[in-house]
Write a protein that holds these residues in place. Structure first.
Motif, PDB file in Angstrom:
ATOM      1  N   ARG A   1      -3.221  -0.357  -7.505  1.00 50.34           N
ATOM      2  CA  ARG A   1      -1.866  -0.580  -6.998  1.00 50.34           C
ATOM      3  C   ARG A   1      -1.900  -1.640  -5.935  1.00 50.34           C
ATOM      4  NH1 ARG A   1      -1.594   4.679  -5.331  1.00 50.34           N
ATOM      5  NH2 ARG A   1      -1.261   6.153  -7.022  1.00 50.34           N
ATOM      6  N   ARG A   2      -1.091  -2.673  -6.118  1.00 51.97           N
ATOM      7  CA  ARG A   2      -1.004  -3.660  -5.055  1.00 51.97           C
ATOM      8  C   ARG A   2      -0.001  -3.177  -4.023  1.00 51.97           C
ATOM      9  NH1 ARG A   2       2.375  -7.821  -6.863  1.00 51.97           N
ATOM     10  NH2 ARG A   2       3.167  -6.955  -8.798  1.00 51.97           N
ATOM     11  N   GLY A   3       0.030  -3.865  -2.901  1.00 50.61           N
ATOM     12  CA  GLY A   3       0.964  -3.511  -1.844  1.00 50.61           C
ATOM     13  C   GLY A   3       0.326  -2.549  -0.871  1.00 50.61           C
ATOM     14  N   PHE A   4       1.156  -2.063   0.083  1.00 55.30           N
ATOM     15  CA  PHE A   4       0.640  -1.185   1.128  1.00 55.30           C
ATOM     16  C   PHE A   4       0.695   0.267   0.665  1.00 55.30           C
ATOM     17  CE2 PHE A   4       1.114   1.290   5.048  1.00 55.30           C
ATOM     18  CZ  PHE A   4      -0.021   0.867   5.731  1.00 55.30           C
ATOM     19  N   ALA A   5       1.849   0.651   0.148  1.00 59.50           N
ATOM     20  CA  ALA A   5       2.011   2.022  -0.333  1.00 59.50           C
ATOM     21  C   ALA A   5       3.002   2.016  -1.486  1.00 59.50           C
ATOM     22  CB  ALA A   5       2.523   2.916   0.790  1.00 59.50           C
ATOM     23  N   PRO A   6       2.788   2.881  -2.475  1.00 51.07           N
ATOM     24  CA  PRO A   6       3.665   2.869  -3.644  1.00 51.07           C
ATOM     25  C   PRO A   6       5.049   3.461  -3.388  1.00 51.07           C
ATOM     26  CG  PRO A   6       1.936   4.525  -3.883  1.00 51.07           C
ATOM     27  CD  PRO A   6       1.633   3.770  -2.637  1.00 51.07           C
TER      28      PRO A   6
ATOM     29  N   THR B   1       7.844  -0.665  -3.850  1.00 48.54           N
ATOM     30  CA  THR B   1       6.526  -0.640  -3.214  1.00 48.54           C
ATOM     31  C   THR B   1       6.653  -1.185  -1.795  1.00 48.54           C
ATOM     32  OG1 THR B   1       5.494  -1.010  -5.345  1.00 48.54           O
ATOM     33  CG2 THR B   1       4.158  -1.487  -3.420  1.00 48.54           C
ATOM     34  N   VAL B   2       5.963  -0.546  -0.863  1.00 47.73           N
ATOM     35  CA  VAL B   2       5.975  -1.026   0.521  1.00 47.73           C
ATOM     36  C   VAL B   2       4.907  -2.093   0.674  1.00 47.73           C
ATOM     37  CG1 VAL B   2       5.751  -0.354   2.944  1.00 47.73           C
ATOM     38  CG2 VAL B   2       6.595   1.308   1.255  1.00 47.73           C
ATOM     39  N   HIS B   3       5.299  -3.250   1.204  1.00 46.02           N
ATOM     40  CA  HIS B   3       4.322  -4.300   1.515  1.00 46.02           C
ATOM     41  C   HIS B   3       4.286  -4.503   3.019  1.00 46.02           C
ATOM     42  CE1 HIS B   3       3.258  -6.152  -2.488  1.00 46.02           C
ATOM     43  NE2 HIS B   3       4.169  -5.252  -2.815  1.00 46.02           N
ATOM     44  N   GLN B   4       3.131  -4.872   3.541  1.00 49.74           N
ATOM     45  CA  GLN B   4       2.961  -4.943   4.974  1.00 49.74           C
ATOM     46  C   GLN B   4       3.013  -6.369   5.516  1.00 49.74           C
ATOM     47  OE1 GLN B   4       3.246  -2.295   6.405  1.00 49.74           O
ATOM     48  NE2 GLN B   4       1.728  -1.790   7.940  1.00 49.74           N
ATOM     49  N   SER B   5       2.454  -7.308   4.769  1.00 48.06           N
ATOM     50  CA  SER B   5       2.371  -8.647   5.343  1.00 48.06           C
ATOM     51  C   SER B   5       3.024  -9.671   4.417  1.00 48.06           C
ATOM     52  CB  SER B   5       0.906  -9.027   5.567  1.00 48.06           C
ATOM     53  OG  SER B   5       0.160  -8.757   4.387  1.00 48.06           O
ATOM     54  N   PRO B   6       4.269 -10.050   4.687  1.00 46.36           N
ATOM     55  CA  PRO B   6       5.157  -9.541   5.724  1.00 46.36           C
ATOM     56  C   PRO B   6       5.769  -8.208   5.275  1.00 46.36           C
ATOM     57  CG  PRO B   6       6.286 -11.199   4.441  1.00 46.36           C
ATOM     58  CD  PRO B   6       4.896 -11.101   3.885  1.00 46.36           C
ATOM     59  N   PRO B   7       6.280  -7.420   6.249  1.00 40.63           N
ATOM     60  CA  PRO B   7       6.813  -6.100   5.881  1.00 40.63           C
ATOM     61  C   PRO B   7       8.084  -6.221   5.030  1.00 40.63           C
ATOM     62  CG  PRO B   7       6.476  -6.303   8.266  1.00 40.63           C
ATOM     63  CD  PRO B   7       6.345  -7.667   7.691  1.00 40.63           C
TER      64      PRO B   7
ATOM     65  N   SER C   1      12.543  -7.792  -7.345  1.00 42.05           N
ATOM     66  CA  SER C   1      13.522  -7.885  -6.262  1.00 42.05           C
ATOM     67  C   SER C   1      12.899  -7.359  -4.971  1.00 42.05           C
ATOM     68  CB  SER C   1      14.809  -7.135  -6.617  1.00 42.05           C
ATOM     69  OG  SER C   1      14.546  -5.778  -6.809  1.00 42.05           O
ATOM     70  N   GLN C   2      13.362  -7.905  -3.867  1.00 44.89           N
ATOM     71  CA  GLN C   2      12.781  -7.579  -2.569  1.00 44.89           C
ATOM     72  C   GLN C   2      13.899  -7.301  -1.583  1.00 44.89           C
ATOM     73  OE1 GLN C   2       9.954 -10.583  -1.384  1.00 44.89           O
ATOM     74  NE2 GLN C   2       9.428 -11.044  -3.507  1.00 44.89           N
ATOM     75  N   ARG C   3      13.610  -6.458  -0.599  1.00 44.90           N
ATOM     76  CA  ARG C   3      14.570  -6.260   0.484  1.00 44.90           C
ATOM     77  C   ARG C   3      13.807  -5.799   1.723  1.00 44.90           C
ATOM     78  NH1 ARG C   3      16.298  -1.215  -2.769  1.00 44.90           N
ATOM     79  NH2 ARG C   3      15.829   0.514  -1.367  1.00 44.90           N
ATOM     80  N   PRO C   4      14.443  -5.915   2.891  1.00 42.52           N
ATOM     81  CA  PRO C   4      13.760  -5.508   4.119  1.00 42.52           C
ATOM     82  C   PRO C   4      13.486  -4.012   4.099  1.00 42.52           C
ATOM     83  CG  PRO C   4      15.851  -6.624   4.594  1.00 42.52           C
ATOM     84  CD  PRO C   4      15.806  -6.416   3.125  1.00 42.52           C
TER      85      PRO C   4
ATOM     86  N   GLN D   1      20.041   9.475   7.915  1.00 42.01           N
ATOM     87  CA  GLN D   1      19.950   8.649   9.131  1.00 42.01           C
ATOM     88  C   GLN D   1      18.666   8.863   9.942  1.00 42.01           C
ATOM     89  OE1 GLN D   1      22.210   6.357   9.123  1.00 42.01           O
ATOM     90  NE2 GLN D   1      23.229   7.440   7.461  1.00 42.01           N
ATOM     91  N   SER D   2      17.773   9.699   9.470  1.00 41.49           N
ATOM     92  CA  SER D   2      16.508   9.904  10.196  1.00 41.49           C
ATOM     93  C   SER D   2      15.747   8.586  10.286  1.00 41.49           C
ATOM     94  CB  SER D   2      15.665  10.950   9.457  1.00 41.49           C
ATOM     95  OG  SER D   2      14.312  10.806   9.814  1.00 41.49           O
ATOM     96  N   GLU D   3      14.987   8.418  11.359  1.00 44.72           N
ATOM     97  CA  GLU D   3      14.180   7.208  11.485  1.00 44.72           C
ATOM     98  C   GLU D   3      12.745   7.448  11.046  1.00 44.72           C
ATOM     99  OE1 GLU D   3      14.603   5.424  15.298  1.00 44.72           O
ATOM    100  OE2 GLU D   3      16.748   5.071  14.992  1.00 44.72           O
ATOM    101  N   ASP D   4      12.474   8.677  10.622  1.00 43.83           N
ATOM    102  CA  ASP D   4      11.107   9.020  10.248  1.00 43.83           C
ATOM    103  C   ASP D   4      10.846   8.680   8.775  1.00 43.83           C
ATOM    104  OD1 ASP D   4       8.568   9.933  10.191  1.00 43.83           O
ATOM    105  OD2 ASP D   4       9.055  12.032  10.646  1.00 43.83           O
ATOM    106  N   LEU D   5      10.755   7.377   8.499  1.00 42.87           N
ATOM    107  CA  LEU D   5      10.468   6.946   7.129  1.00 42.87           C
ATOM    108  C   LEU D   5       8.979   6.641   7.042  1.00 42.87           C
ATOM    109  CD1 LEU D   5      13.482   4.569   6.449  1.00 42.87           C
ATOM    110  CD2 LEU D   5      13.223   6.986   5.889  1.00 42.87           C
ATOM    111  N   ARG D   6       8.320   7.188   6.024  1.00 48.72           N
ATOM    112  CA  ARG D   6       6.864   7.013   5.966  1.00 48.72           C
ATOM    113  C   ARG D   6       6.419   6.431   4.626  1.00 48.72           C
ATOM    114  NH1 ARG D   6       4.637  12.700   8.508  1.00 48.72           N
ATOM    115  NH2 ARG D   6       5.945  12.633  10.394  1.00 48.72           N
ATOM    116  N   PRO D   7       5.501   5.473   4.705  1.00 48.82           N
ATOM    117  CA  PRO D   7       4.881   5.002   3.449  1.00 48.82           C
ATOM    118  C   PRO D   7       3.989   6.107   2.904  1.00 48.82           C
ATOM    119  CG  PRO D   7       4.347   3.569   5.326  1.00 48.82           C
ATOM    120  CD  PRO D   7       4.957   4.798   5.885  1.00 48.82           C
TER     121      PRO D   7
END
Ligand code: ADP
Ligand code: ZN
Ligand code: ZN
Length: 737
Positions: free
Chosen positions: A430-435, A456-462, A471-474, A483-489
């Motif tokens: 798997r490429r990227g930081f986390a699936p 997929t979560v990518h780190q560089s750049p995030p 397709s890509q998005r921030p 609305q929780s801020e606790d999002l985890r890869p």
């Protein structure tokens, strides 16, 4: 009706030819099948190929247009290649015009003359020699003089680039009076040089037995060269090619991916002084045409290329080799969905030359062909030289915490191998930081808006990236649901594994090898340099790592997650998994150092894993083939897959429903036996890039019945009113479904 009617194959999706009158001023005697013509089509001009010449047409005389120009004096393709294209179009149920445009270099499709740029050769002037004072301070020119000195009869224009010379250098030398251009004689033959630059290795007993079999047989045979990784298949290819060249013939070598296997290429160039042309993606259109012409005219002795190189014409074909024949990249997945490995076999039959299919993990199709007596089996069971086979071990990771995808015992083992001064290879598919990106409070998961897939979560750049539609998005800052801020890869990809290993082993080089990291220009070279340096290092990568490389100092191969293949919905899942593990494992312990392979799994008792680690790939192949026979799956049954996609949810399935009805009618009318129609069903990923996708599977016991059905069905579908609402395609012998 006056004059001949040209039936022209045009690059159009329609499976038909288009009738034209001969161009003005061209008489029937000048016309041949296989010549290109420029014709008016709609309101523009198109280049097509004459596929037939007839004296009648259904087109009314007032609508029949003349072709604008005849572009070739003789057919642009040698007869055997023309026949290969005809067969390809028929077998894959694809339009001939579009098939030809896959086969031809771009410039020929656009109407360029099919001649070498200049029918000229570069030759040293009498009296020029490498130590000549005029070139002593110009290394490039000196090198050019050296190379030309090895080609006393001249070096053709098409080949100067392959020898690392530039035209400018030669023009400068011409100005200095050291080099001249001469006319090529029509029957220019490459000069008899000493063929080998270096002596070949002494074949071991198994290699020799394989060579004796291949070289002792006359005409066309297909050889399945099944050799464990590192057993010296390439040496067998090289020695078979040597014999081929000695008898005055050319060899065609297909390899899966050129950018990833510079070592294999340099072995060909090191061995032979004969001209090698490499059809790689870095060539511009002109260079590609030059290489094509050099092959067609017999100036190139060895032609190496990927999938589409199977369509390279050869003046004196002598041998066709398909390396890593199981590799999926031989199958084109859009447009003309051909399999270059299978075409290679057909081409060998057409040209009456031997075909060698080589692999450590042959496709089950090829093994089946061996069982059926169609291919002959050659085996290399031992590693060449002193290299030892690696040992396998499954590591049960149930309820073990993972860091960067590695369990604690594995991380410790990595440390031990590094401490002993060795290199380690960590494979993660798997490429990227986390699936996945997940909300820890409510379980929301970031999904692609255009596909039924996770981002997929990518780190560089995030950022978030969909690997299916690109397709890509921030990255989300908070969960859109709660609305929780606790999002985890969640889980690990190559980037995360790299990050973890760098942290854990701060004094060791960690190299990541995946599509992102390899897009950097010098990435490949940097990687090779580090590996050759023999310094302890860790390589983290995707299956790119598994392709043909030699990592002589790697002693530990870790496969982070083997479970995907164990419960895959695709019936080929086990085959793919066994191939992947065996190929990755084969990178270990190639030189004097024995290798160790660790497979992390949650299913350590799975029979497939046990069989693979204890008895190896051939045992898996045998058992899986027996299962396929029981379940009546390929290669025991033949498949064609009709796919459709549309923006509207139901359009694809409606179209396939209509296709199903038509097919049922045809089966009844023509009494076609033993054909199953399965579907239509949504495709495995129903929505992709915003389009809804569905498929209808056609399966038959007899290939001929299946092809007969598809052949009758497709023209009806082309006419069908529903067809305008969808994009559809047919895939013969589909590999992914
Ligand atoms: P494969 O293609 O089967 O993976 P290669 O042809 O790349 O294997 O060979 C693996 C290694 O063994 C290479 O380094 C090669 O130079 C070496 N080798 C191959 N054949 C011989 C031989 N007959 N004697 C000594 N070394 C050999
Ligand atoms: Zn939430
Ligand atoms: Zn997507």
């Amino acid at each position: 009706m006056t004059g001949p009617i040209l039936q022209v194959a045009l690059p159009s999706p329609l499976r038909r030819l288009f009738d034209y009158r001969a161009p003005r001023g061209v008489s029937a005697a000048d016309l041949q099948v296989g010549q290109r013509v420029r014709v008016p089509f709609g309101n523009r001009a198109m280049v097509g190929m004459i596929a037939g010449i007839s004296d009648h047409t259904e087109v009314p005389a007032n609508r029949l247009k003349p072709a604008e120009a005849l572009l070739d004096l003789t057919p642009v393709l040698p007869d055997s290649l023309w026949r290969l294209c005809l067969w390809t179009a028929r077998y894959y149920q694809h339009g001939l015009g579009d098939t030809l445009s896959v086969a031809l270099p771009v410039l020929l499709r656009q109407g360029e003359p099919a001649l070498a740029r200049q029918d000229q050769l570069w030759q040293l002037q009498p009296g020029a020699y490498p130590e000549h004072p005029a070139v002593q301070r110009a290394p490039k020119q000196k090198q050019a003089v050296q190379i030309l000195a090895q080609h006393p009869h001249g070096l053709s224009h098409a080949l100067i680039g392959q020898w690392g010379l530039s035209r400018d250098t030669l023009v400068t030398l011409e100005g200095k009076g050291l080099v001249q251009r001469i006319e090529r004689s029509p029957h220019h033959v490459a000069e008899p040089l000493p063929l080998l630059r270096e002596a070949h290795l002494t074949a071991n007993a198994e290699q020799q037995a394989a060579l004796d079999a291949i070289l002792g047989a006359e005409g066309f045979h297909t050889w399945l060269l099944e050799g464990v990784t590192g057993s010296g298949k390439t040496e067998v290819y090289l020695q078979a090619i040597e014999r081929c060249l000695l008898s005055g013939h050319q060899a065609l070598v297909l390899i899966p991916e050129i950018g990833l296997t510079p070592q294999t290429l340099s072995r060909f160039q090191q061995r032979f002084s004969a001209p090698v042309v490499i059809l790689h993606s870095g060539l511009n259109d002109r260079e590609r045409l030059d290489a094509w012409i050099a092959a067609r005219d017999g100036d190139a002795s060895i032609v190496i290329g990927t999938r589409s190189a199977i369509f390279t014409p050869l003046a004196r074909p002598g041998l066709i080799i398909v390396d890593e024949e199981h590799d999926l990249s031989y199958k084109q997945q859009d447009g003309l969905r051909y399999n270059a490995r299978d075409l290679a076999v057909y081409r060998g039959h057409l040209e009456q030359v031997p075909v060698i299919l080589g692999s450590a993990t042959p496709s089950f199709e090829s093994l089946h062909n061996v069982q059926q007596g169609r291919y002959r089996h050659l085996r290399l069971t031992l590693r060449a030289g002193n290299a030892k086979a690696p040992t396998f071990q499954c590591l049960d990771i149930r309820s073990r915490p993972l860091e960067g995808g590695l369990s604690r015992p594995l991380t410790e083992l990595v440390g031990e191998h590094l401490k002993r001064g060795n290199q380690v290879l960590v494979f993660i598919n798997r490429r990227g930081f986390a699936p996945t990106l997940m909300c820890h409070d409510c379980g929301w998961i970031a999904e692609c808006r255009r596909c039924d897939a996770r981002m997929t979560v990518h780190q560089s750049p995030p950022h978030l990236h969909c690997h299916h539609c690109n397709s890509q998005r921030p990255l989300d800052r908070h969960c859109p649901k709660c609305q929780s801020e606790d999002l985890r890869p969640l889980g690990a990809g190559t980037e995360r594994t790299e990050e973890f290993l760098k942290e854990r082993f701060p004094h060791t080089d960690v190299l990541r090898i995946d599509r992102e990291s390899m897009s950097r220009k010098r990435a490949m070279q940097d990687m090779m340099d580090t590996i050759q340096s023999a310094k302890p290092c860790i390589l983290v990568g995707t299956q790119m790592l598994a392709k043909g490389h030699h990592f002589p100092n790697v002693t530990l191969v870790a496969i982070l997650d083997a479970d995907g293949g164990l419960f895959s919905a695709d019936f080929r899942g086990p085959e793919r998994m066994a191939q992947m593990i065996t190929q990755v494992a084969g990178r270990a312990g190639r030189a004097e150092k024995p290798g160790q392979v660790i497979i992390q799994t949650h299913m350590a008792e799975h029979p497939l894993l046990i069989e693979l680690t204890e008895r190896g790939y051939p045992a898996i192949a045998e058992r899986e083939l027996a299962e396929r026979e029981m379940a009546q799956l390929p290669p025991y049954r033949f498949m064609a897959l009709l796919r459709a996609e549309a923006n509207q949810a139901s359009a694809a399935e409606d179209f396939l429903e209509a296709a199903l009805e038509q097919a049922e009618v045809l089966i009844g009318q023509h009494n076609l036996a033993d054909i199953d129609l399965l579907g239509p069903v949504p495709s495995p990923m129903e929505r992709r890039a915003g389009r809804h996708r569905a498929q209808l599977l056609l399966q038959a016991a007899q290939r001929s019945a299946l092809h007969q059905l598809v052949h009758m069905l497709l023209p009806l579908l082309e006419q069908h009113p529903q067809a305008r609402k969808v994009r559809w395609s047919i895939d013969i012998d589909p590999l992914d479904m």
